[in-house]
Write an enzyme that holds these catalytic residues in place. Structure first.
Site, PDB file in Angstrom:
ATOM      1  N   GLU A   1      -5.853  -0.588  -6.725  1.00  0.00           N
ATOM      2  CA  GLU A   1      -4.952   0.331  -7.750  1.00  0.00           C
ATOM      3  C   GLU A   1      -4.161  -0.427  -8.279  1.00  0.00           C
ATOM      4  OE1 GLU A   1      -4.696   4.283  -4.652  1.00  0.00           O
ATOM      5  OE2 GLU A   1      -4.007   2.530  -3.951  1.00  0.00           O
TER       6      GLU A   1
ATOM      7  N   ASN B   1      -4.190   6.277  -0.347  1.00  0.00           N
ATOM      8  CA  ASN B   1      -3.496   6.194   0.878  1.00  0.00           C
ATOM      9  C   ASN B   1      -2.773   7.700   1.020  1.00  0.00           C
ATOM     10  OD1 ASN B   1      -4.350   4.024   1.871  1.00  0.00           O
ATOM     11  ND2 ASN B   1      -2.472   2.727   1.683  1.00  0.00           N
TER      12      ASN B   1
ATOM     13  N   SER C   1       0.869  -1.189  -0.040  1.00  0.00           N
ATOM     14  CA  SER C   1      -0.014   0.041   0.032  1.00  0.00           C
ATOM     15  C   SER C   1       0.991   1.119   0.038  1.00  0.00           C
ATOM     16  CB  SER C   1      -1.002  -0.120   1.072  1.00  0.00           C
ATOM     17  OG  SER C   1      -0.075  -0.057   2.369  1.00  0.00           O
TER      18      SER C   1
ATOM     19  N   HIS D   1      -3.148  -3.252  -5.936  1.00  0.00           N
ATOM     20  CA  HIS D   1      -3.410  -2.857  -4.473  1.00  0.00           C
ATOM     21  C   HIS D   1      -4.786  -2.937  -4.276  1.00  0.00           C
ATOM     22  CE1 HIS D   1      -3.847   0.125  -1.037  1.00  0.00           C
ATOM     23  NE2 HIS D   1      -3.595  -0.770  -0.525  1.00  0.00           N
TER      24      HIS D   1
END
Length: 607
Positions: free
Chosen positions: A168, A206, A135, A156
Site C-alpha cells: 500500500e 487492515n 500499518s 506499507h
C-alpha cells in the site's frame, strides 16, 4: 513562511529521481524482510538498528530467511551470498546520509517514529524520500516532524515482505506528486503490486481485516465458540489460509491492539474498539508466537509449532454417536439437498430423500450419476463404487415415507414459514427419538424447534455449498437441544468426512457472522470513494492471501443474499457498524444482484 516552505520542498518536485541506495531503519522481522526484498533486486541496502544486539538480530533474520530460501530451492548459495553482500549495517542514523530513500520499520509508536523522521530530516539530502512502513498510524502526522513534509509517504509492506506481493502506497494531502510516482515506480521495480490510497487509519487491508479479527476475538471472549472451532470455520468454510485467532498470534496481539485502538480513535466504529481480552492478554505478556503464548501455546517463543495446553480438547472428548443412526432422510432436491444425499450415501448410509415431484426426484439421481461419471473419467472412482452408492439412494414424493428414518435433514427454501410448516409435519411423521436437522444459514433454529413436540431433538446442520466438496458443517444447538443430540451430530459429521464446528443458535452462526460484516465494510469503503473495487479486491487477495476479493465474492454469493444476511445480523446484534451499506441496498433495489443477473459490483454482460 509560505514561500520558504515551497522553496525547501522544491527539490522533490520534477522528474523521476534515481534510486540505488535504500536505508531501512529497524531490523525486526518486517524491517529485515524489507531489506531482503531490496537486496534481492540489486539495491545497495543500509540497515540500521538501535544497538549491536538489534543489528545482530536483524542479520540473523536475514541469514535465516535466505537460508530457508536456499533449502527450498528458491535461491542458490551464490545468489544468497550476493544478496547478503548488498546489505551493510549500522547503529546510527548518520549512516543513511547518502540514501535515496529511507524506510522506517520500527515499533508502531507515533513518537518513536516522529523522532526518527526529525533526525533523518537533518541528515539526508533534501530530495531523499522518507517512507514509513506503518500499518495504522497517521502518515500526515509523521510528516509534521520534518521540514519537508512533501517528501514523506507511506510504503506499507505486508509480512513476510519477501513473499507478499502487495504494497500500500499511502499519500498525504501534502505528499508531492513526484514522490508518490517515484515510490510507486520503485515498488513496481521490486516485482510488487502497489495500490495508492489515502491516509486513513488501517488503510485498505487492515481497515477490513482488523474489524473481522476483532469480531472473532469477541466471539471467543463471549465463549460462543472455541478457538479451534472459530479458526476451523473460517479455514474450511471460506478457504482462508489461517483462522483469525491463529493469524492474530502471528501478527502479534500488541500490534493488533495498537492498530485497532488507532482505528477506533479515528473512526469511532464499535467494530474497531479492541475486545477487552486483547488488552488483558497484552498486559500479561501473551503476545502470540513471538512470546510463545497467545490464543494458542507454542513450542517456544518465535516458533510456529502449536502445542497442547489447558484449552486443547483431549482425545477423550471426541464426540460419540449417542443415537443409533442407520437410515438418513433428506427433504429437498436442489443443489444443496442433492449434495447432502451424495455425502451421506458415499459414507455408507442408506438415504431416503423427498421431492415435490417425480421429475425432481429423478433429477437428484441424475445429478449424483453425473458427478460420479465425471469422477470416473478423471480416474478418481470406479463404476462399482458408483453402483454401490446409487444403490443406497432412494427417492419419494411423500413425506410420510420418512417415518422410519433416524435423522432427517431439511434443505428446502430459506423461508421461515415454509420451514416451520415442514417441521410440524416431520414432528408428526418421524418416529420418537429421530433427530430433526435444518441446513438454514441464517434463520433462527429455535423457531423451527418450538413448533414440534420434541425441541430437544432439533438441531442445525449448516452444510456449505457445494456440500460434496466443502469440508465444513456448522452444528448449531438451540437452548433446547439435548447434549446427546449435539454430540451425535458432531460425531456423524466426522463419520461422513466433514469438519464439524459447534456453536449456538444466533444470526450468522460463526462463518456468516464474521464474513458478512467484513463484506459490508468493503462496500462502505467503496461507497466513500476511498479505493476502487479492483484495488480493494487486490488488497485482500494479495495483502491478506484471501481466495477472493470482497466484491468478487459478493457478486458470486448474490447481493440480495448478502443484504438479507446483513439485515439479520443487524437486527440480532444492533451494532451500528452492522447496518447494511446503502450502496448494497441500492444495487439490490436496481436488480444488480451479481453474476446471476449479469451485473453487480461489476458488469458480466460481455463475459
Amino acid at each position: 513562511m509560505t514561500s520558504s516552505t515551497a522553496t525547501e520542498t522544491s527539490p522533490t518536485s520534477g522528474s523521476s529521481r534515481p534510486i540505488t541506495t535504500v536505508g531501512v531503519v529497524g531490523l525486526g522481522t518486517m524491517g529485515a524482510g524489507i531489506a531482503e526484498v531490496f537486496a534481492r533486486n540489486g539495491f545497495t541496502v543500509i540497515g540500521v538498528d538501535v544497538d549491536d544486539d538489534g543489528v545482530a538480530r536483524g542479520r540473523g533474520h536475514l541469514e535465516n530467511s535466505t537460508g530457508r530460501a536456499v533449502k527450498r530451492g528458491k535461491l542458490d548459495e551464490a545468489a544468497r551470498e550476493e544478496l547478503l553482500g548488498h546489505i551493510s549495517y549500522a547503529t546510527e542514523l548518520k549512516a543513511l546520509a547518502d540514501a535515496d530513500i529511507v524506510i522506517e520499520a520500527v515499533v508502531e509508536n507515533i513518537e518513536v517514529k516522529k523522532a526518527i523522521f526529525r533526525e533523518l530530516d537533518d541528515l539526508v539530502r533534501p530530495e531523499t524520500i522518507l517512507a514509513t512502513n506503518t500499518s495504522s498510524l497517521s502518515v500526515t502526522e509523521l510528516s509534521t516532524a520534518t521540514r519537508h513534509p512533501g517528501r514523506v509517504v507511506g510504503v506499507h509492506f505486508f509480512n513476510p515482505a519477501p513473499v507478499q506481493d502487495f504494497v500500500e502506497i499511502v499519500k498525504t494531502v501534502v505528499t508531492e506528486p513526484s514522490v508518490l510516482e517515484d515510490a510507486t515506480a520503485l515498488v513496481r521495480r521490486l516485482g510488487k503490486n502497489p495500490v495508492v490510497c489515502g491516509d486513513k487509519a488501517g488503510f485498505i487491508a487492515n481497515t477490513l481485516l482488523f474489524g473481522y479479527l476483532n469480531h472473532a476475538v469477541s466471539m471467543f471472549e463471549g465463549k460462543y465458540a472455541s478457538r479451534e472451532d472459530i479458526d476451523a470455520a473460517m479455514r474450511f468454510g471460506c478457504g482462508y489460509p489461517m483462522g483469525p485467532l491463529a493469524l492474530l498470534d502471528l501478527i502479534g496481539l500488541d500490534t493488533a491492539y495498537e492498530i485497532l485502538d488507532t482505528m477506533y480513535r479515528q473512526g469511532r466504529d464499535r467494530l474497531h474498539a479492541p475486545a477487552p481480552i486483547l488488552k488483558q492478554m497484552v498486559t500479561a505478556g501473551m503476545l502470540g508466537r513471538k512470546t510463545g503464548r497467545g490464543f494458542y501455546t507454542y513450542e517456544a517463543p518465535g516458533s510456529p509449532v502449536v502445542v497442547a495446553d489447558d484449552k486443547t480438547p483431549s482425545a477423550d472428548e471426541k464426540p460419540q454417536l449417542r443415537h443409533d443412526l442407520k437410515l438418513v432422510g433428506v427433504v429437498g432436491t436442489g443443489t444443496m439437498a442433492s449434495g447432502i444425499v451424495e455425502v451421506f450415501a458415499k459414507a455408507g448410509y442408506d438415504v431416503l430423500f423427498v421431492g415435490r415431484s417425480q421429475d425432481k426426484v429423478d433429477g437428484v439421481v441424475a445429478t449424483i450419476t453425473k458427478n460420479f461419471d465425471k469422477q470416473i473419467q478423471r480416474g478418481k472412482t470406479t463404476e462399482e463404487t458408483k453402483a454401490e452408492v446409487l444403490a443406497r439412494v432412494s427417492g419419494t414424493t411423500s413425506l410420510d415415507d420418512l417415518k422410519d428414518v433416524d435423522i432427517v435433514v431439511e434443505a428446502i427454501a430459506e423461508d421461515l414459514s415454509i420451514k416451520t410448516t415442514l417441521f410440524e409435519n416431520l414432528d408428526e411423521i418421524c418416529k420418537p427419538g429421530a433427530i430433526l436437522a435444518t441446513t438454514t444459514s441464517s434463520l433462527p433454529i429455535i423457531s423451527m424447534a418450538k413448533v414440534t413436540s420434541r425441541p430437544q431433538d432439533v438441531i442445525g446442520m449448516h452444510f456449505f455449498n457445494p456440500a460434496t466438496i466443502m469440508k465444513l458443517v456448522e452444528v448449531v444447538s438451540t437452548v433446547s437441544t439435548d447434549d446427546a443430540v449435539t454430540e451425535t451430530v458432531l460425531a456423524l459429521c466426522d463419520k461422513v468426512g466433514k469438519v464439524a464446528v459447534k456453536c449456538g443458535d444466533r444470526a450468522g452462526f460463526i462463518v456468516n457472522a464474521l464474513l458478512f460484516p467484513y463484506l459490508n465494510d468493503a462496500v462502505k469503503m467503496l461507497e466513500a470513494h476511498y479505493a476502487t473495487a479492483d484495488d480493494i479486491d487486490t488488497a485482500m487477495k494479495q495483502g491478506c492471501a484471501l481466495p477472493m476479493g470482497p466484491f468478487e465474492l459478493l457478486d458470486v454469493v448474490g447481493n440480495d443474499v448478502s443484504l438479507a444476511i446483513q439485515r439479520e445480523l443487524y437486527l440480532e446484534f444492533r451494532w451500528q457498524g452492522f447496518a447494511p451499506a446503502p450502496l448494497l441496498e441500492h444495487l439490490v433495489t436496481a436488480g444488480y444482484l451479481g453474476r446471476k443477473t449479469k451485473r453487480g459490483f461489476r458488469d458480466y454482460s460481455s463475459r
